[in-house]
Scaffold this active site. Structure first.
Site, PDB file in Angstrom:
ATOM      1  N   LYS A   1      31.043  48.157 161.783  1.00  0.00           N
ATOM      2  CA  LYS A   1      31.294  46.856 162.407  1.00  0.00           C
ATOM      3  C   LYS A   1      30.996  46.863 163.896  1.00  0.00           C
ATOM      4  O   LYS A   1      30.300  45.984 164.403  1.00  0.00           O
ATOM      5  CB  LYS A   1      32.748  46.449 162.152  1.00  0.00           C
ATOM      6  CG  LYS A   1      33.091  45.053 162.635  1.00  0.00           C
ATOM      7  CD  LYS A   1      34.499  44.669 162.237  1.00  0.00           C
ATOM      8  CE  LYS A   1      34.816  43.249 162.666  1.00  0.00           C
ATOM      9  NZ  LYS A   1      36.192  42.852 162.285  1.00  0.00           N
TER      10      LYS A   1
ATOM     11  N   HIS B   1      41.808  47.824 153.118  1.00  0.00           N
ATOM     12  CA  HIS B   1      42.232  47.566 154.497  1.00  0.00           C
ATOM     13  C   HIS B   1      43.720  47.842 154.691  1.00  0.00           C
ATOM     14  O   HIS B   1      44.160  48.120 155.813  1.00  0.00           O
ATOM     15  CB  HIS B   1      41.900  46.137 154.901  1.00  0.00           C
ATOM     16  CG  HIS B   1      41.246  46.044 156.244  1.00  0.00           C
ATOM     17  ND1 HIS B   1      40.053  46.662 156.545  1.00  0.00           N
ATOM     18  CD2 HIS B   1      41.628  45.420 157.393  1.00  0.00           C
ATOM     19  CE1 HIS B   1      39.726  46.427 157.805  1.00  0.00           C
ATOM     20  NE2 HIS B   1      40.665  45.678 158.344  1.00  0.00           N
TER      21      HIS B   1
ATOM     22  N   ARG C   1      44.176  51.285 156.039  1.00  0.00           N
ATOM     23  CA  ARG C   1      43.907  51.288 157.488  1.00  0.00           C
ATOM     24  C   ARG C   1      45.094  50.700 158.257  1.00  0.00           C
ATOM     25  O   ARG C   1      45.531  51.259 159.274  1.00  0.00           O
ATOM     26  CB  ARG C   1      42.628  50.490 157.745  1.00  0.00           C
ATOM     27  CG  ARG C   1      42.257  50.263 159.209  1.00  0.00           C
ATOM     28  CD  ARG C   1      40.916  49.546 159.234  1.00  0.00           C
ATOM     29  NE  ARG C   1      40.626  48.938 160.529  1.00  0.00           N
ATOM     30  CZ  ARG C   1      40.024  49.555 161.538  1.00  0.00           C
ATOM     31  NH1 ARG C   1      39.692  50.822 161.416  1.00  0.00           N
ATOM     32  NH2 ARG C   1      39.769  48.922 162.669  1.00  0.00           N
TER      33      ARG C   1
ATOM     34  N   HIS D   1      38.504  49.241 167.580  1.00  0.00           N
ATOM     35  CA  HIS D   1      38.590  47.836 167.976  1.00  0.00           C
ATOM     36  C   HIS D   1      37.816  47.629 169.273  1.00  0.00           C
ATOM     37  O   HIS D   1      37.848  48.483 170.170  1.00  0.00           O
ATOM     38  CB  HIS D   1      40.044  47.421 168.184  1.00  0.00           C
ATOM     39  CG  HIS D   1      40.810  47.238 166.916  1.00  0.00           C
ATOM     40  ND1 HIS D   1      42.178  47.377 166.836  1.00  0.00           N
ATOM     41  CD2 HIS D   1      40.391  46.935 165.655  1.00  0.00           C
ATOM     42  CE1 HIS D   1      42.566  47.161 165.599  1.00  0.00           C
ATOM     43  NE2 HIS D   1      41.505  46.878 164.862  1.00  0.00           N
TER      44      HIS D   1
END
Length: 361
Positions: free
Chosen positions: A234, A304, A307, A330
């Site tokens: 990502k 997810h 995570r 992030h």
């Protein structure tokens, strides 16, 4: 409307275009997708934006309007359509209906459409619609307040207010039960990487043997322009995470007992089925694995959630949010704060118990 994947000869990854009902290319979207690609947007982001714009064009088709007919009122109608898509509005009863999409999904689509219209405005193909209002942060002063001195800023008034929700996490016993339910070392390693490393599915499937430093118990998350299995990272920024010796030992055990020999690639996670043996594992295989594990254990979870569980455990153990941000990958620490630094009722109860014990001693 149809989103069509296209292979560009000079690129190692696919792009996407939007076709109308006559299978003609919608040129404004084509130009916008090229702009996104030229400015370095990730392939998965481009794909998502294309599907969001597909919804926008479907709405305009139902309303019988084009870009030249767009006004503020139509954009507000689009917002309502996203929450409950329909051709002709028919009132059946007065009972409240649950919205088709949650606020976060609607805002994400609206952001893509707004960005598209802003691009067209800059290129002179569209007259801008004012969807903003001036706002003043009276209740919150950021760290740049002394510079801005309370000046007004622009806020999208169509953006929906998002309800704050606590992320769903698993108990340690549940994680252990899920890992124990894995039938192969590959599956166990995959689940442990998402839990102990806090990795996304795309990051796990992107891993190559060269990314693993067994001597240092470290894993390098390395962005690449193209992966054979369609996996993408990502955030296009390399990072390194530390893992336990136990996880690294499982990785070595997997390579020795289940990994193929003389493969034409070095992807770590491969298909173990005889007819597809050695092929890089794909997203759908991970989703299928999770479905099987849910059925075996009776524990409902998603990739997810593993995570989320890892991040929440780090925060509860006293990790600084900046460290958690870097470990999770992030882009901004505020994302970490907004997502994980929320106290549940149980957190409050535990802290109060610790407070009472401190008073007694």
């Amino acid at each position: 409307m149809k989103v069509q994947k296209v292979v560009v000869e000079e690129k190692s990854y696919p792009l996407y275009i939007l076709l109308d009902k006559n299978f003609e290319v919608i040129e404004p979207v084509k130009r916008y997708i090229k702009y996104l690609d030229n400015t370095g947007k990730a392939p998965n982001t481009i794909k998502t934006y294309c599907y969001h714009l597909k919804l926008f064009y479907e709405f305009m088709s139902q309303r019988g309007i084009g870009l030249e007919d767009l006004e503020f009122e139509e954009m507000s109608n689009f917002l309502g359509w996203l929450r409950n898509p329909t051709g002709e509005v028919k009132v059946i009863d007065l009972q409240p209906k649950k919205a088709k999409r949650e606020e976060t999904s609607v805002n994400a689509i609206l952001n893509a459409v707004t960005s598209f219209l802003e691009y067209l405005n800059r290129t002179g193909d569209f007259k801008a619609i004012d969807m903003t209002k001036e706002a003043r942060g009276r209740n919150f002063k950021g760290f740049l307040h002394h510079i801005s001195k309370g000046k007004s800023y622009q806020k999208n008034i169509l953006r929906l207010r998002v309800k704050k929700k606590l992320v769903q996490v698993l108990e340690l016993e549940q994680v252990k039960a899920i890992i124990d339910a894995c039938h192969t070392k590959r599956d166990k390693l995959l689940i442990m990487l998402m839990y102990e490393g806090g990795l996304r599915v795309g990051e796990v499937l992107s891993l190559r043997i060269e990314d693993i430093s067994t001597w240092d118990n470290q894993i390098n998350i390395t962005p690449r322009d193209h992966n054979e299995n369609g996996a993408y990272i990502k955030l296009r920024k390399e990072r390194t995470i530390d893992v336990s010796k136990e996880l690294m030992a499982l990785y070595t055990d997997y390579l020795v007992h289940e990994y193929g020999e003389d493969l034409e690639h070095d992807y770590i996670f491969i298909n173990l089925k005889e007819s597809y043996f050695g092929q890089p594992l794909k997203y759908q295989s991970v989703l299928d694995l999770i479905r099987r594990l849910v059925k075996r254990t009776g524990i409902t979870f998603t990739a997810h959630m593993l995570r989320h569980t890892h991040a929440t455990e780090l925060i509860r153990s006293g990790w600084d949010a900046a460290y958690v941000q870097k470990r999770l990958g992030h882009a901004h620490v505020q994302t970490t704060l907004d997502t994980y630094v929320h106290l549940s009722d149980q957190d409050m109860k535990n802290e109060y118990k610790a407070y009472l014990q401190g008073r007694e001693t």
